[in-house]
Design a protein around this motif. Structure first.
Motif, PDB file in Angstrom:
ATOM      1  N   ASP A 161       0.651  -1.310  -0.094  1.00  0.00           N
ATOM      2  CA  ASP A 161       0.088  -0.154   0.046  1.00  0.00           C
ATOM      3  C   ASP A 161       0.716   1.274   0.062  1.00  0.00           C
ATOM      4  OD1 ASP A 161      -2.539  -1.003  -0.213  1.00  0.00           O
ATOM      5  OD2 ASP A 161      -2.491  -1.356   1.996  1.00  0.00           O
ATOM      6  N   SER A 162       2.164   1.167   0.558  1.00  0.00           N
ATOM      7  CA  SER A 162       3.020   2.437   0.733  1.00  0.00           C
ATOM      8  C   SER A 162       3.893   2.524  -0.730  1.00  0.00           C
ATOM      9  CB  SER A 162       3.787   2.142   1.891  1.00  0.00           C
ATOM     10  OG  SER A 162       3.053   2.252   3.097  1.00  0.00           O
ATOM     11  N   TRP A 163       4.418   1.437  -1.224  1.00  0.00           N
ATOM     12  CA  TRP A 163       5.305   1.445  -2.070  1.00  0.00           C
ATOM     13  C   TRP A 163       4.750   0.728  -3.397  1.00  0.00           C
ATOM     14  CZ3 TRP A 163       9.509   4.251  -1.520  1.00  0.00           C
ATOM     15  CH2 TRP A 163       9.883   4.769  -0.296  1.00  0.00           C
ATOM     16  N   GLY A 164       3.819   0.258  -3.529  1.00  0.00           N
ATOM     17  CA  GLY A 164       3.229  -0.196  -4.648  1.00  0.00           C
ATOM     18  C   GLY A 164       3.085  -1.704  -4.832  1.00  0.00           C
ATOM     19  N   ARG A 165       1.996  -2.246  -5.346  1.00  0.00           N
ATOM     20  CA  ARG A 165       1.704  -3.728  -5.473  1.00  0.00           C
ATOM     21  C   ARG A 165       2.851  -4.526  -6.392  1.00  0.00           C
ATOM     22  NH1 ARG A 165      -3.826  -1.655  -4.731  1.00  0.00           N
ATOM     23  NH2 ARG A 165      -3.853  -1.173  -2.480  1.00  0.00           N
ATOM     24  N   ARG A 166       3.213  -3.789  -7.114  1.00  0.00           N
ATOM     25  CA  ARG A 166       4.182  -4.295  -8.459  1.00  0.00           C
ATOM     26  C   ARG A 166       5.388  -4.572  -7.555  1.00  0.00           C
ATOM     27  NH1 ARG A 166       8.083  -1.589 -11.833  1.00  0.00           N
ATOM     28  NH2 ARG A 166       8.727  -2.537 -13.714  1.00  0.00           N
ATOM     29  N   THR A 167       5.945  -3.389  -6.834  1.00  0.00           N
ATOM     30  CA  THR A 167       7.250  -3.580  -5.866  1.00  0.00           C
ATOM     31  C   THR A 167       7.240  -4.936  -4.975  1.00  0.00           C
ATOM     32  OG1 THR A 167       7.627  -1.288  -5.996  1.00  0.00           O
ATOM     33  CG2 THR A 167       8.674  -2.519  -4.332  1.00  0.00           C
ATOM     34  N   SER A 168       5.823  -5.031  -4.524  1.00  0.00           N
ATOM     35  CA  SER A 168       5.552  -6.131  -3.450  1.00  0.00           C
ATOM     36  C   SER A 168       5.891  -7.502  -3.970  1.00  0.00           C
ATOM     37  CB  SER A 168       4.270  -5.886  -2.762  1.00  0.00           C
ATOM     38  OG  SER A 168       4.239  -6.955  -1.781  1.00  0.00           O
ATOM     39  N   PHE A 169       5.168  -7.445  -5.421  1.00  0.00           N
ATOM     40  CA  PHE A 169       5.166  -8.704  -6.083  1.00  0.00           C
ATOM     41  C   PHE A 169       6.550  -9.050  -6.431  1.00  0.00           C
ATOM     42  CE2 PHE A 169       5.116 -11.389  -9.712  1.00  0.00           C
ATOM     43  CZ  PHE A 169       3.960 -12.428  -9.443  1.00  0.00           C
ATOM     44  N   LEU A 170       7.402  -8.236  -7.005  1.00  0.00           N
ATOM     45  CA  LEU A 170       8.906  -8.466  -7.245  1.00  0.00           C
ATOM     46  C   LEU A 170       9.740  -8.825  -6.142  1.00  0.00           C
ATOM     47  CD1 LEU A 170       9.438  -5.404  -9.607  1.00  0.00           C
ATOM     48  CD2 LEU A 170       8.922  -7.546 -10.416  1.00  0.00           C
ATOM     49  N   LEU A 171       9.469  -8.228  -4.839  1.00  0.00           N
ATOM     50  CA  LEU A 171      10.129  -8.485  -3.776  1.00  0.00           C
ATOM     51  C   LEU A 171       9.726 -10.113  -3.295  1.00  0.00           C
ATOM     52  CD1 LEU A 171       9.886  -5.414  -1.625  1.00  0.00           C
ATOM     53  CD2 LEU A 171      12.114  -6.395  -2.552  1.00  0.00           C
ATOM     54  N   GLY A 172       8.473 -10.482  -3.664  1.00  0.00           N
ATOM     55  CA  GLY A 172       7.996 -11.915  -3.476  1.00  0.00           C
ATOM     56  C   GLY A 172       8.804 -12.705  -4.083  1.00  0.00           C
ATOM     57  N   THR A 173       8.797 -12.632  -5.530  1.00  0.00           N
ATOM     58  CA  THR A 173       9.630 -13.497  -6.312  1.00  0.00           C
ATOM     59  C   THR A 173      10.989 -13.922  -5.802  1.00  0.00           C
ATOM     60  OG1 THR A 173      10.281 -12.012  -7.870  1.00  0.00           O
ATOM     61  CG2 THR A 173       8.098 -13.212  -8.193  1.00  0.00           C
ATOM     62  N   VAL A 174      11.859 -12.798  -5.643  1.00  0.00           N
ATOM     63  CA  VAL A 174      13.091 -13.026  -5.019  1.00  0.00           C
ATOM     64  C   VAL A 174      13.322 -13.549  -3.745  1.00  0.00           C
ATOM     65  CG1 VAL A 174      15.185 -11.626  -4.449  1.00  0.00           C
ATOM     66  CG2 VAL A 174      14.092 -10.974  -6.397  1.00  0.00           C
ATOM     67  N   THR A 175      12.490 -13.302  -2.772  1.00  0.00           N
ATOM     68  CA  THR A 175      12.628 -13.849  -1.432  1.00  0.00           C
ATOM     69  C   THR A 175      12.011 -15.436  -1.486  1.00  0.00           C
ATOM     70  OG1 THR A 175      11.827 -11.994  -0.464  1.00  0.00           O
ATOM     71  CG2 THR A 175      11.510 -13.512   0.871  1.00  0.00           C
ATOM     72  N   LEU A 176      11.238 -15.587  -2.317  1.00  0.00           N
ATOM     73  CA  LEU A 176      10.648 -17.113  -2.468  1.00  0.00           C
ATOM     74  C   LEU A 176      11.738 -18.043  -3.112  1.00  0.00           C
ATOM     75  CD1 LEU A 176       8.354 -18.701  -1.311  1.00  0.00           C
ATOM     76  CD2 LEU A 176       7.278 -18.229  -3.716  1.00  0.00           C
ATOM     77  N   ALA A 177      12.322 -17.546  -4.054  1.00  0.00           N
ATOM     78  CA  ALA A 177      13.352 -18.136  -4.829  1.00  0.00           C
ATOM     79  C   ALA A 177      14.562 -18.366  -3.980  1.00  0.00           C
ATOM     80  CB  ALA A 177      13.969 -17.287  -5.985  1.00  0.00           C
ATOM     81  N   VAL A 178      14.997 -17.533  -3.110  1.00  0.00           N
ATOM     82  CA  VAL A 178      16.293 -17.678  -2.125  1.00  0.00           C
ATOM     83  C   VAL A 178      15.688 -18.892  -1.170  1.00  0.00           C
ATOM     84  CG1 VAL A 178      17.415 -16.707  -0.475  1.00  0.00           C
ATOM     85  CG2 VAL A 178      17.230 -15.522  -2.822  1.00  0.00           C
ATOM     86  N   ALA A 179      14.587 -18.726  -0.689  1.00  0.00           N
ATOM     87  CA  ALA A 179      14.225 -19.559   0.429  1.00  0.00           C
ATOM     88  C   ALA A 179      14.185 -20.999  -0.100  1.00  0.00           C
ATOM     89  CB  ALA A 179      12.938 -18.927   1.061  1.00  0.00           C
ATOM     90  N   THR A 180      13.580 -21.153  -1.204  1.00  0.00           N
ATOM     91  CA  THR A 180      13.359 -22.387  -1.982  1.00  0.00           C
ATOM     92  C   THR A 180      14.666 -23.150  -2.078  1.00  0.00           C
ATOM     93  OG1 THR A 180      11.315 -21.555  -2.872  1.00  0.00           O
ATOM     94  CG2 THR A 180      12.125 -23.596  -3.672  1.00  0.00           C
ATOM     95  N   TYR A 181      15.559 -22.398  -2.391  1.00  0.00           N
ATOM     96  CA  TYR A 181      17.024 -22.840  -2.603  1.00  0.00           C
ATOM     97  C   TYR A 181      17.619 -23.296  -1.246  1.00  0.00           C
ATOM     98  CZ  TYR A 181      21.725 -24.047  -4.166  1.00  0.00           C
ATOM     99  OH  TYR A 181      22.675 -24.610  -4.560  1.00  0.00           O
TER     100      TYR A 181
END
Length: 417
Positions: free
Chosen positions: A67-87
Protein backbone atom coordinates in the motif's frame (compact mmCIF):
# COMPACT_ATOMS: atom_id res chain seq x y z
CA UNK A 1 -16.00 -6.73 -20.20
CA UNK A 2 -14.30 -3.81 -21.98
CA UNK A 3 -10.82 -3.95 -23.55
CA UNK A 4 -9.05 -2.28 -20.61
CA UNK A 5 -10.59 -4.67 -18.08
CA UNK A 6 -9.79 -7.63 -20.33
CA UNK A 7 -6.12 -6.58 -20.41
CA UNK A 8 -6.04 -6.35 -16.61
CA UNK A 9 -7.64 -9.78 -16.34
CA UNK A 10 -5.09 -11.25 -18.77
CA UNK A 11 -2.15 -9.92 -16.77
CA UNK A 12 -3.72 -11.18 -13.53
CA UNK A 13 -4.27 -14.64 -14.99
CA UNK A 14 -0.69 -14.71 -16.35
CA UNK A 15 0.76 -13.83 -12.94
CA UNK A 16 -1.51 -16.38 -11.26
CA UNK A 17 -0.52 -19.09 -13.74
CA UNK A 18 3.22 -18.56 -13.33
CA UNK A 19 3.20 -18.13 -9.56
CA UNK A 20 1.02 -21.18 -8.93
CA UNK A 21 3.02 -23.32 -11.35
CA UNK A 22 6.25 -22.39 -9.55
CA UNK A 23 4.80 -23.05 -6.10
CA UNK A 24 3.03 -26.29 -7.02
CA UNK A 25 6.11 -28.22 -8.17
CA UNK A 26 6.69 -29.10 -4.50
CA UNK A 27 3.13 -29.18 -3.16
CA UNK A 28 2.61 -32.84 -3.92
CA UNK A 29 5.84 -33.95 -2.25
CA UNK A 30 6.60 -31.34 0.43
CA UNK A 31 5.66 -33.48 3.43
CA UNK A 32 7.51 -36.47 1.96
CA UNK A 33 10.52 -34.22 1.35
CA UNK A 34 10.58 -33.19 5.03
CA UNK A 35 10.16 -36.77 6.22
CA UNK A 36 12.92 -37.90 3.85
CA UNK A 37 15.18 -35.27 5.43
CA UNK A 38 14.83 -37.11 8.76
CA UNK A 39 11.97 -35.21 10.42
CA UNK A 40 9.09 -37.07 12.09
CA UNK A 41 5.40 -36.14 11.60
CA UNK A 42 5.41 -33.69 14.51
CA UNK A 43 8.57 -31.97 13.24
CA UNK A 44 7.38 -31.93 9.62
CA UNK A 45 4.08 -30.27 10.47
CA UNK A 46 5.85 -28.02 12.98
CA UNK A 47 8.10 -26.86 10.11
CA UNK A 48 4.92 -26.10 8.14
CA UNK A 49 3.66 -24.26 11.21
CA UNK A 50 6.82 -22.12 11.22
CA UNK A 51 6.05 -21.33 7.58
CA UNK A 52 2.60 -20.11 8.58
CA UNK A 53 4.15 -18.30 11.55
CA UNK A 54 6.32 -16.43 9.06
CA UNK A 55 3.16 -15.43 7.25
CA UNK A 56 1.63 -14.26 10.52
CA UNK A 57 4.70 -12.17 11.37
CA UNK A 58 5.06 -10.54 7.98
CA UNK A 59 1.55 -10.36 6.51
CA UNK A 60 0.76 -6.85 7.74
CA UNK A 61 4.26 -5.34 7.20
CA UNK A 62 4.33 -6.61 3.61
CA UNK A 63 0.76 -5.40 3.12
CA UNK A 64 1.95 -1.96 4.20
CA UNK A 65 4.79 -2.28 1.66
CA UNK A 66 2.19 -2.94 -1.05
CA UNK A 67 0.00 0.00 0.00
CA UNK A 68 2.94 2.37 0.61
CA UNK A 69 5.36 1.41 -2.18
CA UNK A 70 3.17 -0.30 -4.74
CA UNK A 71 1.70 -3.69 -5.43
CA UNK A 72 4.21 -4.28 -8.27
CA UNK A 73 7.13 -3.66 -5.90
CA UNK A 74 5.66 -6.12 -3.42
CA UNK A 75 5.24 -8.79 -6.10
CA UNK A 76 8.83 -8.43 -7.32
CA UNK A 77 10.18 -8.66 -3.76
CA UNK A 78 8.12 -11.81 -3.27
CA UNK A 79 9.60 -13.62 -6.27
CA UNK A 80 13.16 -12.90 -5.12
CA UNK A 81 12.55 -13.87 -1.47
CA UNK A 82 10.72 -17.07 -2.34
CA UNK A 83 13.37 -18.15 -4.85
CA UNK A 84 16.17 -17.73 -2.28
CA UNK A 85 14.21 -19.50 0.49
CA UNK A 86 13.31 -22.41 -1.81
CA UNK A 87 16.96 -22.95 -2.74
CA UNK A 88 17.88 -22.93 0.97
CA UNK A 89 15.25 -25.67 1.55
CA UNK A 90 17.00 -27.76 -1.11
CA UNK A 91 20.36 -27.14 0.57
CA UNK A 92 19.02 -28.21 4.00
CA UNK A 93 17.73 -31.45 2.48
CA UNK A 94 21.13 -32.17 0.96
CA UNK A 95 22.96 -31.76 4.28
CA UNK A 96 20.22 -33.40 6.46
CA UNK A 97 20.00 -30.28 8.63
CA UNK A 98 18.53 -30.25 12.12
CA UNK A 99 14.93 -29.19 12.75
CA UNK A 100 15.67 -25.62 13.83
CA UNK A 101 17.33 -24.81 10.51
CA UNK A 102 14.17 -26.01 8.78
CA UNK A 103 12.13 -23.82 11.11
CA UNK A 104 14.19 -20.72 10.28
CA UNK A 105 14.03 -21.19 6.51
CA UNK A 106 10.31 -22.00 6.74
CA UNK A 107 9.78 -18.56 8.26
CA UNK A 108 11.65 -17.05 5.29
CA UNK A 109 9.37 -18.97 2.92
CA UNK A 110 6.40 -17.49 4.75
CA UNK A 111 7.84 -14.01 4.23
CA UNK A 112 8.11 -14.66 0.49
CA UNK A 113 4.45 -15.62 0.16
CA UNK A 114 3.23 -12.62 2.18
CA UNK A 115 4.54 -10.26 -0.48
CA UNK A 116 1.96 -11.83 -2.82
CA UNK A 117 -1.02 -12.49 -0.55
CA UNK A 118 -2.69 -9.08 -0.41
CA UNK A 119 -0.84 -7.30 -3.21
CA UNK A 120 -2.03 -9.25 -6.27
CA UNK A 121 -5.69 -9.30 -5.28
CA UNK A 122 -5.61 -5.61 -4.32
CA UNK A 123 -3.91 -4.77 -7.64
CA UNK A 124 -6.60 -6.65 -9.55
CA UNK A 125 -9.64 -5.13 -7.81
CA UNK A 126 -8.40 -1.54 -8.03
CA UNK A 127 -7.34 -1.94 -11.66
CA UNK A 128 -10.71 -3.47 -12.61
CA UNK A 129 -12.54 -0.61 -10.90
CA UNK A 130 -10.33 1.94 -12.70
CA UNK A 131 -10.95 0.25 -16.07
CA UNK A 132 -14.73 0.52 -15.70
CA UNK A 133 -15.49 -3.17 -15.15
CA UNK A 134 -19.03 -3.59 -13.83
CA UNK A 135 -19.34 -7.38 -13.57
CA UNK A 136 -19.21 -9.54 -10.46
CA UNK A 137 -15.85 -10.03 -8.75
CA UNK A 138 -16.60 -13.74 -8.41
CA UNK A 139 -16.34 -14.08 -12.19
CA UNK A 140 -12.76 -12.79 -12.49
CA UNK A 141 -11.62 -14.30 -9.18
CA UNK A 142 -13.21 -17.59 -10.21
CA UNK A 143 -11.29 -17.53 -13.49
CA UNK A 144 -8.14 -16.85 -11.52
CA UNK A 145 -8.89 -19.87 -9.34
CA UNK A 146 -9.48 -21.99 -12.46
CA UNK A 147 -6.14 -20.92 -13.96
CA UNK A 148 -4.49 -21.54 -10.60
CA UNK A 149 -6.05 -25.00 -10.57
CA UNK A 150 -4.73 -25.82 -14.05
CA UNK A 151 -1.22 -24.65 -13.06
CA UNK A 152 -1.39 -26.55 -9.79
CA UNK A 153 -2.60 -29.69 -11.56
CA UNK A 154 0.28 -29.54 -14.04
CA UNK A 155 2.90 -28.54 -11.48
CA UNK A 156 1.96 -30.96 -8.71
CA UNK A 157 1.67 -33.99 -10.99
CA UNK A 158 4.90 -33.04 -12.77
CA UNK A 159 6.61 -32.53 -9.42
CA UNK A 160 5.57 -35.99 -8.21
CA UNK A 161 6.57 -37.72 -11.44
CA UNK A 162 9.90 -35.85 -11.66
CA UNK A 163 10.68 -36.65 -8.03
CA UNK A 164 9.99 -40.32 -8.65
CA UNK A 165 12.19 -40.32 -11.78
CA UNK A 166 15.03 -38.32 -10.18
CA UNK A 167 14.88 -37.38 -6.50
CA UNK A 168 12.81 -35.26 -4.12
CA UNK A 169 15.09 -32.23 -4.51
CA UNK A 170 14.70 -31.58 -8.25
CA UNK A 171 11.16 -30.06 -8.04
CA UNK A 172 12.53 -27.45 -5.64
CA UNK A 173 15.12 -26.38 -8.22
CA UNK A 174 12.38 -26.16 -10.86
CA UNK A 175 10.45 -23.83 -8.57
CA UNK A 176 13.46 -21.52 -8.31
CA UNK A 177 13.83 -21.38 -12.11
CA UNK A 178 10.16 -20.49 -12.72
CA UNK A 179 10.21 -17.81 -9.99
CA UNK A 180 13.15 -16.12 -11.71
CA UNK A 181 11.16 -16.13 -14.96
CA UNK A 182 8.12 -14.64 -13.18
CA UNK A 183 10.25 -11.77 -11.87
CA UNK A 184 10.97 -10.81 -15.49
CA UNK A 185 7.32 -11.18 -16.56
CA UNK A 186 6.01 -9.04 -13.67
CA UNK A 187 8.70 -6.41 -14.22
CA UNK A 188 7.54 -6.00 -17.84
CA UNK A 189 3.74 -6.37 -17.52
CA UNK A 190 2.58 -5.45 -14.02
CA UNK A 191 2.07 -1.73 -13.33
CA UNK A 192 -0.05 -0.14 -10.59
CA UNK A 193 -3.31 1.02 -12.23
CA UNK A 194 -6.07 2.85 -10.39
CA UNK A 195 -3.90 3.13 -7.30
CA UNK A 196 -1.23 5.61 -6.22
CA UNK A 197 1.26 4.35 -3.59
CA UNK A 198 1.38 6.43 -0.41
CA UNK A 199 5.08 7.28 -0.59
CA UNK A 200 6.21 9.80 1.99
CA UNK A 201 9.31 11.61 3.15
CA UNK A 202 8.48 10.09 6.56
CA UNK A 203 8.01 6.34 5.91
CA UNK A 204 7.36 5.42 9.55
CA UNK A 205 4.65 8.06 9.80
CA UNK A 206 3.12 6.82 6.54
CA UNK A 207 3.25 3.24 7.80
CA UNK A 208 1.43 4.18 11.01
CA UNK A 209 -1.22 6.02 9.01
CA UNK A 210 -1.83 3.02 6.73
CA UNK A 211 -1.99 0.63 9.67
CA UNK A 212 -4.38 2.87 11.59
CA UNK A 213 -6.71 3.19 8.61
CA UNK A 214 -6.46 -0.56 8.01
CA UNK A 215 -7.53 -1.35 11.55
CA UNK A 216 -10.51 0.97 11.10
CA UNK A 217 -11.47 -0.75 7.84
CA UNK A 218 -10.73 -4.24 9.13
CA UNK A 219 -11.02 -5.16 12.81
CA UNK A 220 -13.30 -2.22 13.60
CA UNK A 221 -15.60 -3.08 10.71
CA UNK A 222 -17.85 -5.81 12.24
CA UNK A 223 -18.72 -7.90 9.14
CA UNK A 224 -15.04 -7.90 8.09
CA UNK A 225 -13.89 -8.65 11.65
CA UNK A 226 -16.13 -11.71 11.97
CA UNK A 227 -14.92 -13.10 8.65
CA UNK A 228 -11.35 -12.64 9.89
CA UNK A 229 -12.19 -14.51 13.10
CA UNK A 230 -13.63 -17.41 11.07
CA UNK A 231 -10.44 -17.73 9.01
CA UNK A 232 -8.17 -19.46 11.60
CA UNK A 233 -10.53 -22.45 11.73
CA UNK A 234 -11.16 -22.87 8.00
CA UNK A 235 -7.68 -22.04 6.72
CA UNK A 236 -5.81 -23.71 9.58
CA UNK A 237 -7.59 -26.99 8.84
CA UNK A 238 -7.17 -26.46 5.10
CA UNK A 239 -3.39 -26.14 5.51
CA UNK A 240 -3.24 -29.38 7.47
CA UNK A 241 -5.51 -31.41 5.19
CA UNK A 242 -3.60 -30.33 2.08
CA UNK A 243 -0.24 -31.49 3.45
CA UNK A 244 -1.63 -34.56 5.23
CA UNK A 245 -3.14 -35.86 1.99
CA UNK A 246 0.29 -36.89 0.73
CA UNK A 247 1.28 -39.43 3.42
CA UNK A 248 -2.37 -40.40 4.03
CA UNK A 249 -2.98 -41.46 0.42
CA UNK A 250 0.40 -43.19 0.22
CA UNK A 251 -0.51 -45.13 3.35
CA UNK A 252 -3.84 -46.24 1.86
CA UNK A 253 -2.17 -47.04 -1.48
CA UNK A 254 0.39 -49.25 0.24
CA UNK A 255 3.58 -48.00 -1.44
CA UNK A 256 5.58 -45.37 0.53
CA UNK A 257 7.69 -44.49 -2.52
CA UNK A 258 4.85 -43.96 -5.00
CA UNK A 259 5.54 -40.23 -5.23
CA UNK A 260 3.25 -39.88 -8.25
CA UNK A 261 0.35 -40.79 -5.92
CA UNK A 262 1.48 -37.98 -3.62
CA UNK A 263 1.36 -35.68 -6.63
CA UNK A 264 -2.18 -36.92 -7.22
CA UNK A 265 -3.14 -35.57 -3.80
CA UNK A 266 -2.23 -32.04 -4.88
CA UNK A 267 -3.83 -32.68 -8.28
CA UNK A 268 -7.15 -33.39 -6.54
CA UNK A 269 -7.06 -29.95 -4.96
CA UNK A 270 -6.01 -28.43 -8.30
CA UNK A 271 -8.89 -30.05 -10.15
CA UNK A 272 -11.24 -28.90 -7.40
CA UNK A 273 -9.99 -25.33 -7.84
CA UNK A 274 -10.86 -25.50 -11.54
CA UNK A 275 -14.36 -26.83 -10.85
CA UNK A 276 -14.90 -24.53 -7.87
CA UNK A 277 -13.73 -21.47 -9.80
CA UNK A 278 -16.25 -22.26 -12.53
CA UNK A 279 -19.06 -23.04 -10.09
CA UNK A 280 -18.65 -20.01 -7.81
CA UNK A 281 -20.21 -17.39 -10.14
CA UNK A 282 -22.88 -19.91 -11.19
CA UNK A 283 -23.81 -20.52 -7.56
CA UNK A 284 -23.89 -16.78 -6.88
CA UNK A 285 -26.44 -16.30 -9.65
CA UNK A 286 -28.77 -18.63 -7.77
CA UNK A 287 -27.97 -17.75 -4.15
CA UNK A 288 -28.73 -14.19 -3.09
CA UNK A 289 -26.36 -13.86 -0.13
CA UNK A 290 -22.66 -14.62 -0.16
CA UNK A 291 -22.70 -15.76 3.47
CA UNK A 292 -25.19 -18.50 2.54
CA UNK A 293 -22.60 -19.94 0.14
CA UNK A 294 -19.87 -19.64 2.78
CA UNK A 295 -21.92 -21.39 5.45
CA UNK A 296 -22.87 -24.24 3.12
CA UNK A 297 -19.25 -24.66 2.01
CA UNK A 298 -17.92 -24.73 5.58
CA UNK A 299 -20.51 -27.16 6.96
CA UNK A 300 -20.42 -29.59 4.04
CA UNK A 301 -16.62 -29.79 3.85
CA UNK A 302 -16.46 -30.37 7.62
CA UNK A 303 -18.88 -33.30 7.39
CA UNK A 304 -16.82 -34.88 4.57
CA UNK A 305 -13.66 -34.76 6.71
CA UNK A 306 -15.46 -36.48 9.58
CA UNK A 307 -16.77 -39.21 7.24
CA UNK A 308 -13.17 -40.05 6.24
CA UNK A 309 -12.81 -41.63 9.68
CA UNK A 310 -15.03 -44.50 8.50
CA UNK A 311 -13.12 -45.51 5.35
CA UNK A 312 -9.90 -47.39 4.73
CA UNK A 313 -10.37 -47.87 0.96
CA UNK A 314 -8.02 -45.85 -1.25
CA UNK A 315 -10.47 -45.05 -4.06
CA UNK A 316 -13.34 -44.16 -1.73
CA UNK A 317 -11.04 -41.84 0.23
CA UNK A 318 -9.97 -40.29 -3.07
CA UNK A 319 -13.60 -39.53 -4.00
CA UNK A 320 -14.37 -38.06 -0.57
CA UNK A 321 -11.27 -35.87 -0.65
CA UNK A 322 -12.20 -34.64 -4.12
CA UNK A 323 -15.68 -33.74 -2.82
CA UNK A 324 -14.13 -31.93 0.17
CA UNK A 325 -11.84 -29.94 -2.11
CA UNK A 326 -14.59 -28.93 -4.58
CA UNK A 327 -16.98 -27.80 -1.86
CA UNK A 328 -14.24 -25.80 -0.11
CA UNK A 329 -13.02 -24.21 -3.35
CA UNK A 330 -16.49 -22.92 -4.32
CA UNK A 331 -16.41 -20.71 -1.23
CA UNK A 332 -13.00 -19.17 -1.92
CA UNK A 333 -13.89 -16.63 -4.68
CA UNK A 334 -17.11 -15.77 -2.83
CA UNK A 335 -15.21 -14.99 0.36
CA UNK A 336 -12.65 -12.92 -1.58
CA UNK A 337 -15.39 -10.92 -3.32
CA UNK A 338 -17.28 -10.40 -0.03
CA UNK A 339 -14.21 -9.00 1.73
CA UNK A 340 -13.08 -6.83 -1.20
CA UNK A 341 -16.48 -5.17 -1.47
CA UNK A 342 -16.15 -4.05 2.18
CA UNK A 343 -12.57 -2.66 2.02
CA UNK A 344 -11.36 0.80 0.94
CA UNK A 345 -8.87 0.99 -1.93
CA UNK A 346 -6.09 2.81 -0.07
CA UNK A 347 -5.81 0.11 2.59
CA UNK A 348 -6.94 -2.85 0.49
CA UNK A 349 -3.63 -4.75 0.42
CA UNK A 350 -3.01 -4.23 4.14
CA UNK A 351 -6.49 -5.33 5.21
CA UNK A 352 -6.37 -8.35 2.88
CA UNK A 353 -2.96 -9.20 4.32
CA UNK A 354 -4.38 -8.92 7.83
CA UNK A 355 -7.21 -11.26 6.84
CA UNK A 356 -4.60 -13.68 5.49
CA UNK A 357 -2.65 -13.30 8.74
CA UNK A 358 -5.69 -14.45 10.70
CA UNK A 359 -5.96 -17.56 8.54
CA UNK A 360 -2.25 -18.27 8.85
CA UNK A 361 -2.41 -17.92 12.63
CA UNK A 362 -4.83 -20.84 12.65
CA UNK A 363 -2.27 -22.88 10.72
CA UNK A 364 0.40 -22.16 13.34
CA UNK A 365 -1.72 -23.85 16.02
CA UNK A 366 -3.81 -26.35 14.07
CA UNK A 367 -1.08 -28.01 11.99
CA UNK A 368 1.19 -29.26 14.79
CA UNK A 369 -1.82 -30.30 16.90
CA UNK A 370 -3.36 -32.32 14.10
CA UNK A 371 0.09 -33.62 13.14
CA UNK A 372 0.49 -34.90 16.67
CA UNK A 373 -2.98 -36.46 16.47
CA UNK A 374 -1.84 -38.25 13.29
CA UNK A 375 1.21 -39.62 15.13
CA UNK A 376 -0.92 -40.92 18.02
CA UNK A 377 -4.25 -41.88 16.43
CA UNK A 378 -3.55 -42.03 12.68
CA UNK A 379 -4.38 -39.82 9.70
CA UNK A 380 -8.14 -40.61 9.46
CA UNK A 381 -8.71 -39.54 13.07
CA UNK A 382 -6.69 -36.36 12.58
CA UNK A 383 -8.72 -35.45 9.48
CA UNK A 384 -12.00 -36.06 11.33
CA UNK A 385 -10.74 -33.88 14.19
CA UNK A 386 -9.93 -31.22 11.60
CA UNK A 387 -13.53 -31.33 10.40
CA UNK A 388 -14.75 -30.71 13.95
CA UNK A 389 -12.35 -27.77 14.34
CA UNK A 390 -13.52 -26.24 11.07
CA UNK A 391 -17.13 -26.21 12.30
CA UNK A 392 -16.08 -23.51 14.79
CA UNK A 393 -15.96 -21.04 11.89
CA UNK A 394 -19.73 -21.22 11.30
CA UNK A 395 -20.82 -18.99 14.23
CA UNK A 396 -18.49 -16.20 13.05
CA UNK A 397 -19.88 -16.38 9.50
CA UNK A 398 -23.37 -16.11 11.00
CA UNK A 399 -22.31 -13.04 12.99
CA UNK A 400 -20.94 -11.41 9.84
CA UNK A 401 -24.18 -12.25 8.04
CA UNK A 402 -26.14 -10.64 10.87
CA UNK A 403 -24.54 -7.23 10.19
CA UNK A 404 -26.35 -7.18 6.80
CA UNK A 405 -23.56 -5.52 4.85
CA UNK A 406 -24.55 -4.50 1.29
CA UNK A 407 -21.56 -6.59 0.13
CA UNK A 408 -23.41 -9.75 1.21
CA UNK A 409 -25.84 -9.39 -1.68
CA UNK A 410 -23.65 -7.42 -4.12
CA UNK A 411 -23.42 -8.68 -7.73
CA UNK A 412 -20.95 -6.20 -9.27
CA UNK A 413 -17.70 -4.43 -8.41
CA UNK A 414 -18.52 -2.02 -5.64
CA UNK A 415 -17.15 1.50 -5.76
CA UNK A 416 -14.25 1.96 -3.37
CA UNK A 417 -15.71 2.74 0.08
Amino acid sequence: MNAAARKIQTIYLTLTLGNTLAASFIWGINTLFLLDAGLNNLEAFAANAFFTAGMVLFEVPTGVVADSWGRRTSFLLGTVTLAVATYLYYFLWQVSASFWWWAAVSVLLGLGFTFFSGAVEAWLVDALHFSGYDGGLETVLGRGQMVSGVAMLAGSVAGGVIAQATNLGVPFLLRVAVLVAMFVVAFLLMHDVGFTPERSAHPLQATRAVLRASVDGGLRNPPVRFMMLAAPFTEGVGFYVFYALQPYLLQLFGDPRAYAIAGLAAAIVAGADIVGGWLAPQVRKRVRRRTTVLLASTLTSSVVLVVLLATSTFWLALVLLALWAVVASVGTPVRQAYLNDMIASKQRATVLSFASLMGSSGGVVVQPLLGRAADVYGYPASLALGGAVQLLAAPFILLSRGRRSPADAATGVAAAP
